[in-house]
Design a protein around this motif. Structure first.
Motif, PDB file in Angstrom:
ATOM      1  N   LYS A  63       0.602  -1.317  -0.012  1.00 37.41           N
ATOM      2  CA  LYS A  63      -0.062  -0.002   0.154  1.00 37.41           C
ATOM      3  C   LYS A  63       1.071   1.281  -0.131  1.00 37.41           C
ATOM      4  N   ILE A  64       2.104   1.243   0.823  1.00 40.41           N
ATOM      5  CA  ILE A  64       2.851   2.371   0.796  1.00 40.41           C
ATOM      6  C   ILE A  64       3.402   2.781  -0.569  1.00 40.41           C
ATOM      7  N   MET A  65       3.783   1.570  -1.344  1.00 40.79           N
ATOM      8  CA  MET A  65       4.386   1.616  -2.684  1.00 40.79           C
ATOM      9  C   MET A  65       3.217   1.971  -3.595  1.00 40.79           C
ATOM     10  N   GLN A  66       1.964   1.691  -3.395  1.00 39.81           N
ATOM     11  CA  GLN A  66       1.078   2.272  -4.222  1.00 39.81           C
ATOM     12  C   GLN A  66       0.829   3.591  -4.095  1.00 39.81           C
ATOM     13  N   GLU A  67       0.809   4.128  -2.959  1.00 37.29           N
ATOM     14  CA  GLU A  67       0.617   5.615  -2.640  1.00 37.29           C
ATOM     15  C   GLU A  67       1.772   6.388  -3.286  1.00 37.29           C
ATOM     16  N   LEU A  68       2.982   5.785  -3.116  1.00 33.16           N
ATOM     17  CA  LEU A  68       4.361   6.584  -3.730  1.00 33.16           C
ATOM     18  C   LEU A  68       4.153   6.603  -5.185  1.00 33.16           C
ATOM     19  N   ASP A  69       3.577   5.401  -5.840  1.00 34.28           N
ATOM     20  CA  ASP A  69       3.161   5.605  -7.275  1.00 34.28           C
ATOM     21  C   ASP A  69       2.495   6.490  -7.551  1.00 34.28           C
ATOM     22  N   ALA A  70       1.109   6.655  -6.699  1.00 34.53           N
ATOM     23  CA  ALA A  70       0.107   7.944  -6.951  1.00 34.53           C
ATOM     24  C   ALA A  70       0.742   9.273  -6.932  1.00 34.53           C
ATOM     25  N   PHE A  71       1.765   9.406  -5.973  1.00 35.77           N
ATOM     26  CA  PHE A  71       2.479  10.765  -5.764  1.00 35.77           C
ATOM     27  C   PHE A  71       3.261  11.057  -6.749  1.00 35.77           C
ATOM     28  N   GLY A  72       3.771   9.832  -7.609  1.00 37.82           N
ATOM     29  CA  GLY A  72       4.798  10.141  -8.546  1.00 37.82           C
ATOM     30  C   GLY A  72       6.240  10.279  -7.775  1.00 37.82           C
ATOM     31  N   ILE A  73       6.408   9.562  -6.533  1.00 39.56           N
ATOM     32  CA  ILE A  73       7.649   9.620  -5.931  1.00 39.56           C
ATOM     33  C   ILE A  73       8.497   8.342  -6.378  1.00 39.56           C
ATOM     34  N   LYS A  74       9.486   8.604  -6.761  1.00 42.54           N
ATOM     35  CA  LYS A  74      10.552   7.398  -7.030  1.00 42.54           C
ATOM     36  C   LYS A  74      11.009   6.758  -5.727  1.00 42.54           C
ATOM     37  N   TYR A  75      11.110   5.336  -5.549  1.00 42.16           N
ATOM     38  CA  TYR A  75      11.689   4.840  -4.659  1.00 42.16           C
ATOM     39  C   TYR A  75      12.331   3.501  -4.935  1.00 42.16           C
ATOM     40  N   ASP A  76      13.005   2.629  -4.156  1.00 42.01           N
ATOM     41  CA  ASP A  76      13.677   1.626  -4.621  1.00 42.01           C
ATOM     42  C   ASP A  76      12.796   0.520  -3.831  1.00 42.01           C
ATOM     43  N   SER A  77      12.015  -0.462  -4.759  1.00 47.50           N
ATOM     44  CA  SER A  77      11.325  -1.361  -4.113  1.00 47.50           C
ATOM     45  C   SER A  77      11.953  -2.115  -3.092  1.00 47.50           C
ATOM     46  N   LYS A  78      13.200  -2.229  -2.923  1.00 49.70           N
ATOM     47  CA  LYS A  78      13.958  -3.159  -1.955  1.00 49.70           C
ATOM     48  C   LYS A  78      14.085  -2.655  -0.661  1.00 49.70           C
ATOM     49  N   SER A  79      13.861  -1.369  -0.548  1.00 48.74           N
ATOM     50  CA  SER A  79      13.751  -0.650   0.759  1.00 48.74           C
ATOM     51  C   SER A  79      12.928  -1.041   1.791  1.00 48.74           C
ATOM     52  N   SER A  80      13.234  -0.785   2.837  1.00 54.94           N
ATOM     53  CA  SER A  80      12.322  -1.376   4.206  1.00 54.94           C
ATOM     54  C   SER A  80      11.031  -0.552   4.012  1.00 54.94           C
ATOM     55  N   LYS A  81       9.957  -1.348   4.819  1.00 57.02           N
ATOM     56  CA  LYS A  81       8.881  -0.624   4.932  1.00 57.02           C
ATOM     57  C   LYS A  81       8.896   0.657   5.738  1.00 57.02           C
ATOM     58  N   ASP A  82      10.002   0.772   6.630  1.00 58.32           N
ATOM     59  CA  ASP A  82      10.199   2.042   7.507  1.00 58.32           C
ATOM     60  C   ASP A  82      10.614   3.059   6.439  1.00 58.32           C
ATOM     61  N   GLU A  83      11.791   2.910   5.602  1.00 54.31           N
ATOM     62  CA  GLU A  83      12.134   3.769   4.782  1.00 54.31           C
ATOM     63  C   GLU A  83      11.044   4.374   3.878  1.00 54.31           C
ATOM     64  N   LEU A  84      10.447   3.382   3.157  1.00 53.80           N
ATOM     65  CA  LEU A  84       9.163   3.598   2.409  1.00 53.80           C
ATOM     66  C   LEU A  84       8.247   4.614   3.033  1.00 53.80           C
ATOM     67  N   TYR A  85       7.772   4.221   4.312  1.00 58.14           N
ATOM     68  CA  TYR A  85       6.824   4.845   4.921  1.00 58.14           C
ATOM     69  C   TYR A  85       7.384   6.266   5.277  1.00 58.14           C
ATOM     70  N   GLN A  86       8.443   6.644   5.553  1.00 63.31           N
ATOM     71  CA  GLN A  86       9.216   7.971   5.709  1.00 63.31           C
ATOM     72  C   GLN A  86       9.113   8.713   4.534  1.00 63.31           C
ATOM     73  N   LEU A  87       9.346   8.023   3.453  1.00 70.25           N
ATOM     74  CA  LEU A  87       9.502   8.664   2.003  1.00 70.25           C
ATOM     75  C   LEU A  87       7.905   9.155   1.792  1.00 70.25           C
ATOM     76  N   MET A  88       7.050   8.307   2.221  1.00 67.55           N
ATOM     77  CA  MET A  88       5.783   8.667   1.670  1.00 67.55           C
ATOM     78  C   MET A  88       5.031   9.689   2.766  1.00 67.55           C
ATOM     79  N   ILE A  89       5.660   9.725   4.158  1.00 69.77           N
ATOM     80  CA  ILE A  89       5.113  10.748   4.786  1.00 69.77           C
ATOM     81  C   ILE A  89       5.815  12.168   4.360  1.00 69.77           C
ATOM     82  N   GLU A  90       6.957  12.149   3.912  1.00 66.96           N
ATOM     83  CA  GLU A  90       7.782  13.562   3.599  1.00 66.96           C
ATOM     84  C   GLU A  90       7.194  14.004   2.272  1.00 66.96           C
ATOM     85  N   GLY A  91       7.020  12.993   1.206  1.00 70.58           N
ATOM     86  CA  GLY A  91       6.834  13.470   0.030  1.00 70.58           C
ATOM     87  C   GLY A  91       5.267  13.785  -0.336  1.00 70.58           C
ATOM     88  N   GLY A  92       4.372  12.897   0.518  1.00 69.56           N
ATOM     89  CA  GLY A  92       2.925  13.229   0.319  1.00 69.56           C
ATOM     90  C   GLY A  92       2.330  14.230   0.990  1.00 69.56           C
TER      91      GLY A  92
END
Length: 92
Positions: A63-92
């Motif tokens: 779901k976090i990766m889905q949100e990041l995709d919706a925001f157009g935020i680039k991420y590494d799919s191998k990143s941890s859930k914590d890293e992706l979550y932080q990226l989602m909070i900061e970017g979205g």
């Protein structure tokens, strides 16, 4: 009887009838009333509920990766859930 001159705005009080193109009987005119105008109806404000932030333990990594995709935020799919979550909070 009260008469108003439409041209000059003069008002006179007489007991006889007056004729003339600019004189009108005040009784025939709309007299201002002392009524208060009815208050304008204001539609109620729409209450918009604020979205509560999603807590990290309530959302999946997918779901976090889905949100990041919706925001157009680039991420590494191998990143941890914590890293992706932080990226989602900061970017979205």
């Amino acid at each position: 009887m009260e008469y108003r001159n439409l041209k000059t705005g003069a008002v006179i009080n007489v007991s006889s009838k007056i004729s003339g193109e600019n004189w009108v009987l005040v009784e025939n005119e709309k007299k201002p009333t002392n009524k208060k105008p009815s208050p304008k109806k204001i539609p109620p404000k729409k209450v918009v509920a604020k979205k509560e932030p999603v807590k990290k333990n309530e959302i999946t990594k997918a779901k976090i990766m889905q949100e990041l995709d919706a925001f157009g935020i680039k991420y590494d799919s191998k990143s941890s859930k914590d890293e992706l979550y932080q990226l989602m909070i900061e970017g979205g």
